[in-house]
Design an enzyme around this catalytic site. Structure first.
Site, PDB file in Angstrom:
ATOM      1  N   PRO A  47      82.431  44.414  95.871  1.00 16.70           N
ATOM      2  CA  PRO A  47      81.134  44.307  96.815  1.00 16.70           C
ATOM      3  C   PRO A  47      79.660  44.704  96.130  1.00 16.70           C
ATOM      4  O   PRO A  47      80.140  46.104  95.134  1.00 16.70           O
ATOM      5  CB  PRO A  47      81.470  44.513  98.010  1.00 16.70           C
ATOM      6  N   ASN A  48      78.902  43.971  96.197  1.00 18.90           N
ATOM      7  CA  ASN A  48      77.821  44.523  95.171  1.00 18.90           C
ATOM      8  C   ASN A  48      78.170  44.755  93.875  1.00 18.90           C
ATOM      9  O   ASN A  48      76.419  45.592  93.090  1.00 18.90           O
ATOM     10  CB  ASN A  48      77.339  45.903  96.143  1.00 18.90           C
ATOM     11  N   ARG A  56      71.131  47.629  90.580  1.00 20.07           N
ATOM     12  CA  ARG A  56      71.215  47.945  91.393  1.00 20.07           C
ATOM     13  C   ARG A  56      71.293  50.195  91.663  1.00 20.07           C
ATOM     14  O   ARG A  56      72.122  50.228  90.595  1.00 20.07           O
ATOM     15  CB  ARG A  56      73.195  47.919  92.589  1.00 20.07           C
ATOM     16  N   TYR A  66      74.529  54.067  88.738  1.00 18.72           N
ATOM     17  CA  TYR A  66      75.372  53.114  88.903  1.00 18.72           C
ATOM     18  C   TYR A  66      75.256  52.966  86.766  1.00 18.72           C
ATOM     19  O   TYR A  66      75.884  52.037  86.647  1.00 18.72           O
ATOM     20  CB  TYR A  66      75.582  51.845  89.020  1.00 18.72           C
ATOM     21  N   ASN A 107      88.144  47.740  91.239  1.00 22.01           N
ATOM     22  CA  ASN A 107      87.086  49.217  91.253  1.00 22.01           C
ATOM     23  C   ASN A 107      86.229  48.027  92.436  1.00 22.01           C
ATOM     24  O   ASN A 107      85.542  46.896  93.223  1.00 22.01           O
ATOM     25  CB  ASN A 107      85.535  48.520  90.176  1.00 22.01           C
ATOM     26  N   ALA A 120      82.715  49.614  97.732  1.00 21.12           N
ATOM     27  CA  ALA A 120      82.724  49.979  99.089  1.00 21.12           C
ATOM     28  C   ALA A 120      84.179  50.443 100.277  1.00 21.12           C
ATOM     29  O   ALA A 120      84.285  50.736 101.124  1.00 21.12           O
ATOM     30  CB  ALA A 120      82.015  50.365 100.606  1.00 21.12           C
ATOM     31  N   HIS A 132      86.745  52.431 100.211  1.00 16.73           N
ATOM     32  CA  HIS A 132      86.969  53.666 101.520  1.00 16.73           C
ATOM     33  C   HIS A 132      86.930  53.160 103.208  1.00 16.73           C
ATOM     34  O   HIS A 132      87.144  54.368 103.731  1.00 16.73           O
ATOM     35  CB  HIS A 132      85.197  54.599 101.635  1.00 16.73           C
ATOM     36  N   ASP A 138      97.099  47.098 101.259  1.00 15.41           N
ATOM     37  CA  ASP A 138      97.944  46.765 101.439  1.00 15.41           C
ATOM     38  C   ASP A 138      98.430  45.895 100.792  1.00 15.41           C
ATOM     39  O   ASP A 138      99.645  45.776 100.694  1.00 15.41           O
ATOM     40  CB  ASP A 138      97.820  46.259 102.867  1.00 15.41           C
ATOM     41  N   GLU A 174      92.548  52.783  89.416  1.00 17.71           N
ATOM     42  CA  GLU A 174      91.454  52.233  90.373  1.00 17.71           C
ATOM     43  C   GLU A 174      90.314  52.964  89.725  1.00 17.71           C
ATOM     44  O   GLU A 174      90.345  54.323  88.808  1.00 17.71           O
ATOM     45  CB  GLU A 174      90.966  53.366  91.372  1.00 17.71           C
ATOM     46  N   HIS A 176      85.894  54.091  89.071  1.00 18.41           N
ATOM     47  CA  HIS A 176      84.320  53.710  89.726  1.00 18.41           C
ATOM     48  C   HIS A 176      83.607  54.202  88.701  1.00 18.41           C
ATOM     49  O   HIS A 176      83.602  55.205  88.372  1.00 18.41           O
ATOM     50  CB  HIS A 176      84.900  55.395  90.952  1.00 18.41           C
ATOM     51  N   SER A 181      80.541  55.787  89.121  1.00 15.91           N
ATOM     52  CA  SER A 181      80.709  57.291  89.274  1.00 15.91           C
ATOM     53  C   SER A 181      81.130  58.048  90.274  1.00 15.91           C
ATOM     54  O   SER A 181      81.684  57.747  90.279  1.00 15.91           O
ATOM     55  CB  SER A 181      79.049  57.075  90.616  1.00 15.91           C
ATOM     56  N   ARG A 184      79.614  63.111  95.523  1.00 12.75           N
ATOM     57  CA  ARG A 184      78.732  61.990  96.440  1.00 12.75           C
ATOM     58  C   ARG A 184      78.790  62.137  98.115  1.00 12.75           C
ATOM     59  O   ARG A 184      79.629  62.953  98.172  1.00 12.75           O
ATOM     60  CB  ARG A 184      78.832  60.526  96.551  1.00 12.75           C
TER      61      ARG A 184
END
Length: 149
Positions: A11-12, A19, A24, A75, A78, A81, A88, A99, A101, A103, A108
């Site tokens: 998302p985003n 953004r 980012y 990536n 959100a 987390h 799963d 994985e 990210h 940032s 953070r």
């Protein structure tokens, strides 16, 4: 044919470049895809992309990766987390996961320090901006090559 790599963005991430550029950067999702294509080409691998703001669509993409791809760069935004369901799904397809990210999530807010994805990932790359995707592709290429794939 060498195993392809699925690059999955949550998302985003469709808003990259506009953004929170202070967090980012100004690299767009199209730029990220170009970086990934170049890294995959150097490795002699193909790459495919999925971005969704919807948890179920991401899970469906993970399920569809089984038999179609050799590894996944994710990536999860959100959902990193919060989504046990995505964790799963990643665990269920028996594919190596890297994985990523943009940032450094550990510099953070405290809630970003927990990653469900990390529990099923081969490794994590955080804090190197869009270059992290290329690093993840390189790492997965080496991982696949070591496994003879």
């Amino acid at each position: 044919m060498p195993a392809s790599i699925l690059v999955l963005n949550g998302p985003n991430l469709n808003l990259l470049g506009t953004r929170q550029p202070d967090v980012y950067g100004t690299t767009t999702l199209a730029d990220v895809e170009a970086i990934c294509r170049a890294a995959a080409a150097r490795a002699g691998r193909e790459v495919a992309f999925v971005q969704s703001n919807h948890e179920g669509a991401l899970i469906d993409a993970v399920h569809a990766a089984r038999g179609a791809h050799g590894a996944i760069v994710v990536n999860a935004g959100a959902f990193t987390h919060t989504s046990i369901a995505l964790m799963d799904a990643l665990s269920s397809v028996d594919l190596p996961v890297a994985e990523v990210h943009l940032s450094n999530i550990h510099r953070r807010e405290a809630f970003r320090h927990t990653s469900y994805v990390s529990l099923v990932a081969v490794g994590m790359i955080a804090g190197f901006g869009a270059q992290g995707y290329a690093l993840a592709i390189d790492a997965l290429d080496a991982h696949l090559a070591a496994a003879g794939r």
